[in-house]
Design an enzyme around this catalytic site. Structure first.
Site: not given
Ligand code: NG1
Ligand code: ZN
Length: 557
Positions: A77, A512-513
């Protein structure tokens, strides 16, 4: 043992023998563990070969279990070009269920010599009949690593005797669409890239017939393809749109690097235009992300100020339009907007107080939003970053189709319900889709005669800031209340609460991401300075209380 039982036993052994042999060609580096994150596995491409092979195995099991076609998309992505990842797609085009995400992690982390044991464990737990046929659709984005990684997926499927269809280069939402078309036996559309272009473009052309006297300027849209698959697919689709949309494509992949200084994530997080785009004053522009499942819009005003129209603005535009059509059609269907904690506070207030639509907040990640949106007749869901779509319940679609055929409906109702019908056909209901969302937005703006500025004026965003903090183990942060409050580490939430009180109209949270090894910090407040300063102070709190590594976060100004 009877002869046929013996033969079955023998063929099962042969089946696993092939897995055993082929898996040696895709060995797991010892000790490496990865989690199925917000949207699948994602990391540097060099760590992913064994994961891809194993996801091929898992998709085959999932296909046998559901007696349906399953999708596997190779993409990371919006991540940098060097990364890659994999997303599994369930039968109706939705993301794979939580239990199977667990199996994905289990299989991905099994050491080489226990792979078969883990595989058999899943087969047993899910009571999978291994004599069922399996079918897996595979797609990939434009990353240099995607070709060999998608071959690893194909190897995994075939080593368990599954049938594959390799779609090659497609956007993530195109693969979701193919899976849904296949499992609905063509009801959703024809499972080819051409079928996708035909379905969407026909609906778009029907909708724009309702927009009279559009000038060429109004039909013009600047598209930043993030140097990725979305750019390629936009080029392919252009002839189908018969100049009703005149796309000026930049970052088309001919020279720049994927997602580098461009793309939806860059524009949203940096709050500035991508490189390589020649924007005139007030001109409508949009950016896709690296696999074209996200989109954000923007323009610059006469003073050179940049204005972002993000997922919240998209949800507002689309839900306002649908609500108006429902009223005109005299249909009593409940419409709701699903957001996450990242939704701008102004958008939530506008939707609830002015538009009087139900708003619900879920955890980050479209699988959560998608689920919540399924609870309503019409569920509009968007993450602030531009990832989202609209779901129409079966009952809602039936009511709309019946009204289209009703000879007694007056002209106003007929017009409105036909618009609703075409809008349904234009929307990719399986998952957020940059191309489909873009066409819906373009059609709505055209029908309502709105410019990007008119759209932007619906409400004013609260200034906000997103930051990242690196910590030694981001799992020390645990959250609750749709991720709006931290329950651990101790003292973090109290500190955030105290900091937020220092600012006006302020809000902040950390989590956490699920896609990067960082903790995300979000803050909003009445001015950009306040939002920046609050975000910085909260970052410092995370750094100090949650085991920050590297340099301490520096103030933004
Ligand atoms: P994480 O990395 O969990 O924050 C990010 C995006 C999500 C989602 C995912 C999948 C933000 C703050 N977070 O997730 O909304 O789209 O990637 O692509 O934009
Ligand atoms: Zn994407």
């Amino acid at each position: 043992m009877f002869i046929h039982e013996k033969m079955q036993c023998f063929s099962e052994m042969a089946q696993f023998e092939e897995v055993s042999q082929k898996s040696k060609l895709h060995p797991k580096p010892e000790g490496l563990t990865l989690q199925y994150g917000t949207a699948g596995f994602r990391t540097h491409a060099k760590h992913l070969d064994h994961i891809m092979f194993r996801m091929g195995l898992l998709a085959t099991l999932r296909s046998k279990k559901t007696k349906s076609t399953i999708g596997v998309m190779v993409t990371a992505s919006h991540n940098p070009e060097e990364d890659n990842g994999v997303k599994l797609i369930d039968p109706m085009g939705e993301m794979v269920t939580a239990a199977w995400e667990g199996y994905a992690t289990q299989l991905a982390n099994a050491e080489q010599d226990s792979l078969l044991k883990e595989l058999k464990d899943i087969i047993k737990k899910e009571d999978i009949d291994m004599s069922e046929p399996a079918s897996v659709y595979v797609g990939k984005d434009t990353r240099p690593s995607s070709a060999s990684l998608s071959q690893a997926v194909l190897d995994g499927v075939s080593s368990l005797g599954g049938k594959t269809h390799d779609y090659g280069l497609v956007t993530t939402p195109q693969l979701h669409y193919m899976v849904c078309c296949c499992n609905t036996h063509g009801c959703y559309g024809s499972p080819t890239v051409e079928g996708y272009y035909q379905k969407l473009s026909q609906a778009f052309l029907q909708l724009t017939q309702n927009a009279l006297n559009r000038t060429d300027d109004q039909k013009r849209l600047l598209v930043d393809g993030a140097n990725g698959i979305g750019a390629l697919k936009m080029r392919e689709m252009e002839p189908f749109l018969r100049s009703e949309l005149q796309v000026v494509l930049s970052n088309d992949g001919s020279s720049g690097k994927l997602n580098h200084m461009c793309g939806a994530d860059y524009v949203k997080v940096q709050q500035k235009a991508p490189q390589g785009m020649n924007m005139g004053v007030g001109e409508r522009c949009c950016s896709f992300d690296g696999d074209a499942d996200r989109i954000v819009y923007y323009y610059t005003d006469s003073k050179g100020c940049f204005h972002l129209l993000d997922g919240d603005k998209i949800a507002t535009l689309i839900s306002t339009y649908l609500k108006e059509l429902l009223t005109q059609a005299g249909l009593n269907l409940q419409i709701a907007v699903v957001q996450t904690a990242y939704a701008n506070g102004s958008s939530t207030r506008y939707l609830e107080d002015v538009m009087k639509v139900t708003v619900c907040c879920t955890k980050t990640g479209v699988k959560h939003l998608h689920h919540a949106a399924q609870e309503y007749d019409i569920g509009v869901y968007f993450e602030a970053n531009g990832h989202g779509t609209v779901l129409f319940s079966k009952a809602a679609q039936k009511q709309i189709q019946e009204l289209v055929k009703d000879p007694n409906a007056n002209d106003e109702r007929k017009r409105a319900v036909k618009l609703l019908e075409s809008t349904i056909n234009l929307i990719n209901q399986t998952v957020g889709d940059a191309i489909s969302d873009m066409l819906v937005i373009e059609a709505v703006l055209a029908i309502r005669g709105m410019s990007a500025q008119d759209w932007d004026a619906i409400y004013t965003d609260l200034p906000n800031r997103q930051l990242k903090v690196t910590v030694s183990d981001r799992r020390v942060i645990d959250t609750t209340d749709a991720e709006r409050r931290a329950v651990s580490p101790e003292g973090l939430q109290d500190t955030i609460d105290t900091l937020v009180k220092k600012y006006k109209s302020a809000r902040s949270f950390v989590r956490p991401s699920g896609t990067e090894d960082v903790v995300r910090v979000y803050a909003e407040a009445d001015t950009q300075e306040s939002a920046d300063s609050l975000a910085h102070e909260v970052s410092l709190a995370v750094y100090r209380l949650a085991g920050g590594i590297g340099d301490e976060p520096k103030p933004l100004h």
